[in-house]
Design a protein around this motif. Structure first.
Motif, PDB file in Angstrom:
ATOM      1  N   LEU A  48      23.985  34.385 -16.344  1.00 37.68           N
ATOM      2  CA  LEU A  48      24.963  35.469 -16.264  1.00 37.68           C
ATOM      3  C   LEU A  48      24.400  36.855 -16.540  1.00 37.68           C
ATOM      4  O   LEU A  48      25.008  37.846 -16.125  1.00 37.68           O
ATOM      5  CB  LEU A  48      26.123  35.193 -17.237  1.00 37.68           C
ATOM      6  CG  LEU A  48      26.892  33.880 -17.024  1.00 37.68           C
ATOM      7  CD1 LEU A  48      28.022  33.770 -18.027  1.00 37.68           C
ATOM      8  CD2 LEU A  48      27.417  33.773 -15.603  1.00 37.68           C
ATOM      9  N   LEU A  49      23.293  36.937 -17.244  1.00 40.77           N
ATOM     10  CA  LEU A  49      22.740  38.256 -17.554  1.00 40.77           C
ATOM     11  C   LEU A  49      21.857  38.724 -16.399  1.00 40.77           C
ATOM     12  O   LEU A  49      20.812  38.138 -16.127  1.00 40.77           O
ATOM     13  CB  LEU A  49      21.925  38.214 -18.856  1.00 40.77           C
ATOM     14  CG  LEU A  49      22.677  37.753 -20.114  1.00 40.77           C
ATOM     15  CD1 LEU A  49      21.806  37.945 -21.345  1.00 40.77           C
ATOM     16  CD2 LEU A  49      24.004  38.486 -20.272  1.00 40.77           C
ATOM     17  N   ASP A  50      22.299  39.781 -15.740  1.00 43.09           N
ATOM     18  CA  ASP A  50      21.547  40.292 -14.592  1.00 43.09           C
ATOM     19  C   ASP A  50      20.783  41.571 -14.927  1.00 43.09           C
ATOM     20  O   ASP A  50      20.384  42.335 -14.043  1.00 43.09           O
ATOM     21  CB  ASP A  50      22.476  40.537 -13.403  1.00 43.09           C
ATOM     22  CG  ASP A  50      23.607  41.496 -13.756  1.00 43.09           C
ATOM     23  OD1 ASP A  50      23.646  41.998 -14.912  1.00 43.09           O
ATOM     24  OD2 ASP A  50      24.456  41.752 -12.882  1.00 43.09           O
ATOM     25  N   ALA A  51      20.606  41.825 -16.236  1.00 43.24           N
ATOM     26  CA  ALA A  51      19.916  43.029 -16.679  1.00 43.24           C
ATOM     27  C   ALA A  51      18.427  42.950 -16.349  1.00 43.24           C
ATOM     28  O   ALA A  51      17.831  41.875 -16.342  1.00 43.24           O
ATOM     29  CB  ALA A  51      20.106  43.225 -18.177  1.00 43.24           C
ATOM     30  N   LEU A  54      15.524  45.224 -21.524  1.00 36.58           N
ATOM     31  CA  LEU A  54      15.994  44.621 -22.769  1.00 36.58           C
ATOM     32  C   LEU A  54      17.242  45.298 -23.319  1.00 36.58           C
ATOM     33  O   LEU A  54      18.188  44.594 -23.717  1.00 36.58           O
ATOM     34  CB  LEU A  54      14.869  44.638 -23.814  1.00 36.58           C
ATOM     35  CG  LEU A  54      15.218  44.025 -25.178  1.00 36.58           C
ATOM     36  CD1 LEU A  54      15.654  42.573 -25.015  1.00 36.58           C
ATOM     37  CD2 LEU A  54      14.036  44.140 -26.141  1.00 36.58           C
ATOM     38  N   PRO A  55      17.327  46.635 -23.355  1.00 39.07           N
ATOM     39  CA  PRO A  55      18.560  47.262 -23.866  1.00 39.07           C
ATOM     40  C   PRO A  55      19.810  46.844 -23.087  1.00 39.07           C
ATOM     41  O   PRO A  55      20.862  46.575 -23.680  1.00 39.07           O
ATOM     42  CB  PRO A  55      18.286  48.760 -23.702  1.00 39.07           C
ATOM     43  CG  PRO A  55      16.797  48.883 -23.772  1.00 39.07           C
ATOM     44  CD  PRO A  55      16.290  47.649 -23.079  1.00 39.07           C
ATOM     45  N   ALA A  56      19.686  46.774 -21.769  1.00 33.32           N
ATOM     46  CA  ALA A  56      20.828  46.339 -20.960  1.00 33.32           C
ATOM     47  C   ALA A  56      21.165  44.880 -21.235  1.00 33.32           C
ATOM     48  O   ALA A  56      22.348  44.503 -21.303  1.00 33.32           O
ATOM     49  CB  ALA A  56      20.520  46.543 -19.479  1.00 33.32           C
ATOM     50  N   ALA A  57      20.137  44.042 -21.414  1.00 35.02           N
ATOM     51  CA  ALA A  57      20.364  42.629 -21.714  1.00 35.02           C
ATOM     52  C   ALA A  57      21.041  42.457 -23.066  1.00 35.02           C
ATOM     53  O   ALA A  57      21.897  41.579 -23.243  1.00 35.02           O
ATOM     54  CB  ALA A  57      19.038  41.869 -21.688  1.00 35.02           C
ATOM     55  N   VAL A  58      20.680  43.298 -24.026  1.00 35.31           N
ATOM     56  CA  VAL A  58      21.283  43.239 -25.358  1.00 35.31           C
ATOM     57  C   VAL A  58      22.786  43.512 -25.278  1.00 35.31           C
ATOM     58  O   VAL A  58      23.596  42.788 -25.866  1.00 35.31           O
ATOM     59  CB  VAL A  58      20.601  44.256 -26.302  1.00 35.31           C
ATOM     60  CG1 VAL A  58      21.429  44.468 -27.567  1.00 35.31           C
ATOM     61  CG2 VAL A  58      19.203  43.774 -26.670  1.00 35.31           C
ATOM     62  N   ALA A 166      21.521  33.642 -26.192  1.00 32.75           N
ATOM     63  CA  ALA A 166      21.737  34.207 -24.853  1.00 32.75           C
ATOM     64  C   ALA A 166      20.539  35.038 -24.413  1.00 32.75           C
ATOM     65  O   ALA A 166      20.094  34.962 -23.257  1.00 32.75           O
ATOM     66  CB  ALA A 166      23.006  35.052 -24.842  1.00 32.75           C
ATOM     67  N   LEU A 167      19.998  35.829 -25.332  1.00 37.92           N
ATOM     68  CA  LEU A 167      18.818  36.632 -25.012  1.00 37.92           C
ATOM     69  C   LEU A 167      17.610  35.738 -24.714  1.00 37.92           C
ATOM     70  O   LEU A 167      16.801  36.053 -23.830  1.00 37.92           O
ATOM     71  CB  LEU A 167      18.485  37.576 -26.174  1.00 37.92           C
ATOM     72  CG  LEU A 167      19.311  38.849 -26.278  1.00 37.92           C
ATOM     73  CD1 LEU A 167      18.827  39.686 -27.453  1.00 37.92           C
ATOM     74  CD2 LEU A 167      19.232  39.666 -24.983  1.00 37.92           C
TER      75      LEU A 167
END
Length: 221
Positions: A48-51, A54-58, A166-167
């Motif tokens: 689900l994480l499309d960042a 790293l800041p966007a993923a956080v 999640a990260l």
């Protein structure tokens, strides 16, 4: 179902239904099926994480996965908590004699658990991915921890747990690695459960042996 099949099912459901599947998976893990809960937020982070940074993923991991997954986990954990809270005393009073455990001894442990530090125990153990969540819920219910404090501190522990997992899932970026880590976590969770059971069994065996020894000493005196 083998772990490989469980992981594949989780991946498929999250891919199709997104955050709803993540929340439902946390509920099922807490209430019905012994699915290793770390797999769910890890798979969600992977899918689900499309960042791309790293800041966007956080930000995405916190709001998209950690918060909803933690809310679902804590609310559903009241099922096990409630069973232990209301059913623990009758069960111990009825069957505890076979294990040489009395409800009065449980109450003594409850007094220690109710020292003000129990909330930290709940938060810390909920934050550790390899600790089975049902053990924490059941223990808190058996020792009759205040339900509001239980919910608050369970949530405090679950948020960093789900956030970090999640990260990790996002960072892995590979389904094969995800499966390998899921297998490792599953093995470690099983080990923790086995150790807990063996510890309780050892205490019971020691007390039984002590009682038999004291009875023999009394008879020969």
């Amino acid at each position: 179902m083998a772990l490989e099949g469980v992981v594949q099912l989780i991946l498929s459901l999250i891919q199709q239904h997104g955050v709803i599947a993540v929340m439902l998976g946390m509920v099922i893990e807490e209430v019905f099926v012994p699915v290793p809960s770390p797999i769910i937020p890890m798979a969600a982070g992977f899918l689900l994480l499309d960042a791309t940074t790293l800041p966007a993923a956080v930000v995405q991991a916190f709001f998209l996965i950690a918060l909803p997954a933690s809310i679902a986990s804590v609310l559903s954990s009241y099922f096990v908590y409630g069973i232990a809270y209301y059913g623990g005393e009758p069960i111990v009073r009825k069957y505890g004699k076979y294990l040489d455990i009395s409800w009065e001894e449980i109450q003594h442990l409850e007094d220690h658990f109710d020292s003000g530090r129990e909330k930290y125990y709940v938060a810390i153990f909920r934050a550790i991915p390899i600790v089975p969540l049902s053990l924490i819920s059941g223990s808190a219910g058996l020792f009759k921890m205040d339900w509001k404090q239980y919910g608050i501190w369970s949530f405090i522990g679950m948020v960093p747990r789900n956030f970090v997992l999640a990260l990790i899932g996002w960072w892995i970026g590979s389904e094969d690695y995800l499966r390998q880590i899921a297998g490792l976590i599953d093995n470690l969770s099983t080990l923790v459960l086995v150790v807990a059971v063996l510890a309780v069994g050892s205490v019971i065996a020691y007390r039984k042996a002590r009682d038999i020894y004291m009875m023999l000493i009394y008879r020969t005196a």
